[in-house]
Design a protein around this motif. Structure first.
Motif, mmCIF file in Angstrom:
data_model
loop_
_atom_site.group_PDB
_atom_site.id
_atom_site.type_symbol
_atom_site.label_atom_id
_atom_site.label_comp_id
_atom_site.label_asym_id
_atom_site.label_seq_id
_atom_site.Cartn_x
_atom_site.Cartn_y
_atom_site.Cartn_z
ATOM 1 N N LEU A 438 27.717 -20.235 -30.156
ATOM 2 C CA LEU A 438 26.721 -21.091 -31.373
ATOM 3 C C LEU A 438 25.730 -20.347 -32.055
ATOM 4 O O LEU A 438 24.488 -20.051 -31.417
ATOM 5 C CB LEU A 438 26.687 -22.154 -31.244
ATOM 6 N N ILE A 439 25.908 -19.834 -33.148
ATOM 7 C CA ILE A 439 24.964 -18.673 -34.047
ATOM 8 C C ILE A 439 24.348 -20.044 -34.943
ATOM 9 O O ILE A 439 25.004 -20.856 -35.865
ATOM 10 C CB ILE A 439 25.751 -18.074 -34.912
ATOM 11 N N THR A 440 22.851 -19.213 -35.258
ATOM 12 C CA THR A 440 22.022 -20.117 -35.777
ATOM 13 C C THR A 440 20.999 -19.277 -36.609
ATOM 14 O O THR A 440 20.885 -18.593 -36.777
ATOM 15 C CB THR A 440 20.976 -21.192 -34.624
ATOM 16 N N GLY A 474 23.531 -24.316 -41.302
ATOM 17 C CA GLY A 474 22.023 -23.453 -40.383
ATOM 18 C C GLY A 474 23.284 -22.461 -39.275
ATOM 19 O O GLY A 474 22.604 -21.623 -38.850
ATOM 20 N N THR A 475 24.109 -23.555 -39.672
ATOM 21 C CA THR A 475 25.326 -22.937 -37.947
ATOM 22 C C THR A 475 26.309 -22.470 -37.926
ATOM 23 O O THR A 475 27.652 -22.967 -39.078
ATOM 24 C CB THR A 475 24.987 -23.793 -36.725
ATOM 25 N N ALA A 476 27.126 -22.036 -37.310
ATOM 26 C CA ALA A 476 28.441 -21.787 -37.304
ATOM 27 C C ALA A 476 28.497 -21.647 -35.816
ATOM 28 O O ALA A 476 27.975 -20.895 -34.632
ATOM 29 C CB ALA A 476 28.715 -20.016 -38.152
ATOM 30 N N CYS A 477 29.893 -22.102 -34.870
ATOM 31 C CA CYS A 477 30.235 -21.901 -34.043
ATOM 32 C C CYS A 477 31.234 -21.512 -33.917
ATOM 33 O O CYS A 477 32.731 -22.296 -34.671
ATOM 34 C CB CYS A 477 30.172 -23.656 -33.253
ATOM 35 N N VAL A 478 32.295 -20.753 -32.943
ATOM 36 C CA VAL A 478 33.950 -20.706 -32.435
ATOM 37 C C VAL A 478 33.980 -21.008 -30.951
ATOM 38 O O VAL A 478 32.664 -20.883 -30.413
ATOM 39 C CB VAL A 478 33.593 -19.135 -32.486
ATOM 40 N N ASP A 479 34.448 -21.039 -30.995
ATOM 41 C CA ASP A 479 35.089 -21.994 -29.345
ATOM 42 C C ASP A 479 36.720 -20.876 -28.933
ATOM 43 O O ASP A 479 37.522 -20.537 -29.611
ATOM 44 C CB ASP A 479 35.369 -23.093 -29.247
ATOM 45 N N ALA A 513 32.931 -24.443 -22.432
ATOM 46 C CA ALA A 513 32.121 -25.441 -23.624
ATOM 47 C C ALA A 513 33.386 -25.036 -24.737
ATOM 48 O O ALA A 513 33.967 -24.704 -24.862
ATOM 49 C CB ALA A 513 30.848 -25.218 -23.899
ATOM 50 N N THR A 514 33.216 -26.124 -25.600
ATOM 51 C CA THR A 514 33.924 -26.406 -25.970
ATOM 52 C C THR A 514 32.353 -26.554 -27.913
ATOM 53 O O THR A 514 31.134 -26.758 -27.697
ATOM 54 C CB THR A 514 35.220 -27.228 -26.768
ATOM 55 N N THR A 519 27.866 -26.976 -23.619
ATOM 56 C CA THR A 519 26.988 -26.302 -24.159
ATOM 57 C C THR A 519 26.638 -25.121 -24.468
ATOM 58 O O THR A 519 27.287 -24.402 -23.523
ATOM 59 C CB THR A 519 25.406 -26.202 -23.125
ATOM 60 N N PRO A 520 27.439 -24.728 -26.079
ATOM 61 C CA PRO A 520 27.935 -23.096 -25.830
ATOM 62 C C PRO A 520 26.794 -22.117 -25.758
ATOM 63 O O PRO A 520 25.917 -22.742 -26.043
ATOM 64 C CB PRO A 520 28.227 -23.250 -28.035
ATOM 65 N N ASN A 521 27.259 -21.213 -25.633
ATOM 66 C CA ASN A 521 26.876 -20.143 -25.096
ATOM 67 C C ASN A 521 25.973 -19.579 -26.606
ATOM 68 O O ASN A 521 26.637 -19.778 -27.946
ATOM 69 C CB ASN A 521 27.036 -18.887 -24.511
#
Length: 591
Positions: A438-440, A474-479, A513-514, A519-521
């Motif tokens: 998870l990028i913020t 303001g976030t981007a997430c990859v799993d 996690a997803t 809880t994503p890293n």
């Protein structure tokens, strides 16, 4: 109990062993049959020349006729002649298509010739044979055999051959090559029309030192060995001396086949059915500590008398069987997802003496011990392959175990007590653990408000490469990320902002996690700074009037934008994308 004997090939010596009674005329049964005696440890009745028992296992199906216990193992014959089924093989009946051995084929012949044609009236026309086996209450393996024929003859001279290797197709005509292996077994069933059935067995000798003494009938190797008697307490055999019924399909409309049998006034029995039971350990056919296995069984008849060197005639083609004094262990490996993108090898250790004692499996692979595991107590354990996989299932429900055997599962270990013919079959399923990142993105001003539109590159294990853009939050997430170390780099800031850190930031993905669960890293929040545009202009109000010069510098006295400009009647300096700081613009009008 049955009177059983052995033969020597040259001297004509005979041994009569265990003769316990001379049976009265008109009631010729082996003594064991009259008393309903079973072999010690056995639960199958082969003593009375019948297929039915309401107290012990026998050949007819359970409940046919009413109260019948049924066999130990299921029997299912084919629907056509000839055919093989489960523990049953059928042959042609009164047919010109029936095949038999010809051209002087003997027991020792390894390349017999098969011919077709109706079996002569005075010869055995075999119709079917049955086979069953069990682990007795004494731990021994018991083999049960039965034959049927169409001709109501007095004598019966049959041989059951048990082979380790599969035999060639023997349903046609012509010459075939038998696949005999040292240690194969031949069981003689000899009945002269009165007195007891004589049982003995031979083993196939590939080589030896003296054929004249080691072989039953041949003068050279390979050959069948001299016979070994199957004495009372080790084997029981009998034939039907009255009509008996067989309810195993295929049967006529009446629901059963009548197998004729009769006893003459002089005590000679004419029969169409015979059966035998053998304690394989007590007989020495199966040693206690060494695995033996037979995969094919077939029935043959000899032309006349009990002579081993008589010509072979009718036969029933080989039936695939699993006759063994050992069990099997089968371990399957499955991963989720499948195929396994990591190509991981899972390690296994065992206890109790399994060989191999350790092994490794990848997804889709199997370790099959091949019915070569002696009875005993064992365990198989999967070694934890690390954080990337978690054991999600150890399923041994495919196992086939007999009474007295058991297995239990604890974590990644299955522990089991194995008996002959048992199969422990387990599937280990491991689920690949995948993480999320998870990028913020926030502004360095305005109370860290979220920023959309920032572009990040992500690189990681196994040549992973991806690019993501922050959304309105303001976030981007990859799993779906394999565990490992990733590098996150902001490559493009949102419009109106400057990138505060153009260098890559490392983050370790180390738990499942997803983007929607767990809880994503996440690395620390990335910040960008808002930018400002400045413009300084000077314009003469009168044509040909004043001229101006403009100079704009930052706190380090460095020009910004298009500074300096002028002197001119109209002059302008523009500096865009300025980070917060102190800027000075100096305007000089026509000094």
């Amino acid at each position: 109990m049955a009177a059983l004997r052995s033969r020597h090939p040259r001297g004509g010596r005979r041994w009569l062993i265990g003769l316990t009674m001379l049976v009265a005329v008109g009631a010729l049964l082996l003594v064991a049959g009259a008393m309903g005696t079973l072999l010690p440890g056995s639960s199958f009745d082969t003593s009375n020349g019948s297929l039915t028992s309401t107290t012990n296992h026998d050949w007819n199906p359970p409940g046919k006729p009413a109260g019948n216990v049924g066999p130990v193992q299921p029997i299912a014959c084919g629907t056509a002649f000839p055919s093989t089924g489960t523990n049953c093989a059928l042959d042609w009946v009164n047919s010109s298509a029936d095949n038999a051995f010809g051209q002087g084929t003997k027991e020792d012949t390894t390349t017999p010739t098969i011919v077709t044609g109706t079996i002569p009236p005075n010869k055995d026309d075999l119709t079917r044979f049955y086979i069953n086996q069990e682990t007795g209450s004494n731990g021994d393996q018991f083999l049960y055999l039965a034959w049927q024929r169409t001709k109501t003859l007095g004598s019966a001279h049959m041989d059951f051959e048990l082979n380790q290797a599969a035999q060639p197709d023997m349903t046609g005509a012509g010459q075939v090559t038998l696949n005999r292996t040292a240690g194969d077994v031949l069981i003689d069933f000899d009945f002269g029309g009165s007195g007891p059935v004589v049982l003995s067995y031979h083993t196939w000798l590939a080589t030896g030192t003296n054929a004249s003494t080691q072989c039953e009938a041949s003068n050279s190797f390979p050959c069948w060995s001299a016979g070994t008697p199957l004495s009372a307490g080790i084997a029981i055999a009998s034939i039907n001396h009255t009509n008996v019924n067989d309810y195993n399909p295929p049967v006529p409309a009446a629901g059963f086949n009548v197998l004729p049998g009769s006893t003459s006034a002089n005590g000679t029995v004419s029969s169409t059915f015979g059966e035998a039971g053998i304690d394989l350990q007590a007989a020495g056919i199966f040693p206690k500590t060494t695995c033996e296995h037979f995969g094919d069984a077939w029935l043959k008849s000899r032309s006349s008398g009990s002579s081993f060197s008589s010509e072979m005639k009718d036969f029933i083609a080989p039936l695939p069987v699993n006759i063994s004094n050992c069990g099997n262990v089968i371990i399957h490996k499955v991963t989720v997802p499948s195929p396994d993108p990591t190509d991981t090898t899972f390690a296994y250790t065992t206890s109790g003496g399994l060989s191999p004692a350790t092994f490794g499996l990848k997804n889709g692979q199997t370790e099959d011990y091949g019915s070569k595991v002696p009875a005993g107590t064992y365990s198989v354990s999967e070694t934890d392959p690390g954080p990337s996989f978690v054991l999600t299932s150890l399923d041994c429900s495919a196992s086939s175990v007999t009474s007295g055997s058991s297995y239990s599962v604890t974590g990644g270990t299955v522990t089991f007590t194995l008996k002959p013919l048992d199969v422990i079959e387990c599937t280990y399923t491991n689920t690949l653990q995948r993480g999320a990142l998870l990028i913020t993105k926030t502004s360095s001003k305005a109370a860290a408000s979220p920023l959309a539109g920032a572009v990040f590159s992500i690189t990681g294990p196994n040549s992973y490469s991806n690019s993501v853009t922050t959304g309105a939050a303001g976030t981007a997430c990859v799993d779906g990320l394999a565990f490992g170390t990733y590098t996150v780099t902001e490559t493009t800031g949102p419009p109106g902002y400057s990138i505060d850190n153009p260098n890559g930031v490392t983050v370790v993905v180390d738990h499942n996690a997803t983007c929607s669960s767990g809880t994503p890293n996440a690395p620390a929040a990335f910040t960008d700074t808002p930018l400002t545009d400045i413009t300084a202009t000077a314009t003469s109000e009168a044509a040909g009037g004043t001229k101006s010069s403009i100079s704009c510098v930052d706190g380090n006295n460095a020009d910004v934008g298009n500074s300096p400009q002028g002197p001119a009647e109209a002059v302008s300096v523009a500096a865009n994308g300025l980070k917060p700081g102190t800027y000075t613009c100096t305007l000089v009008i026509d000094p």
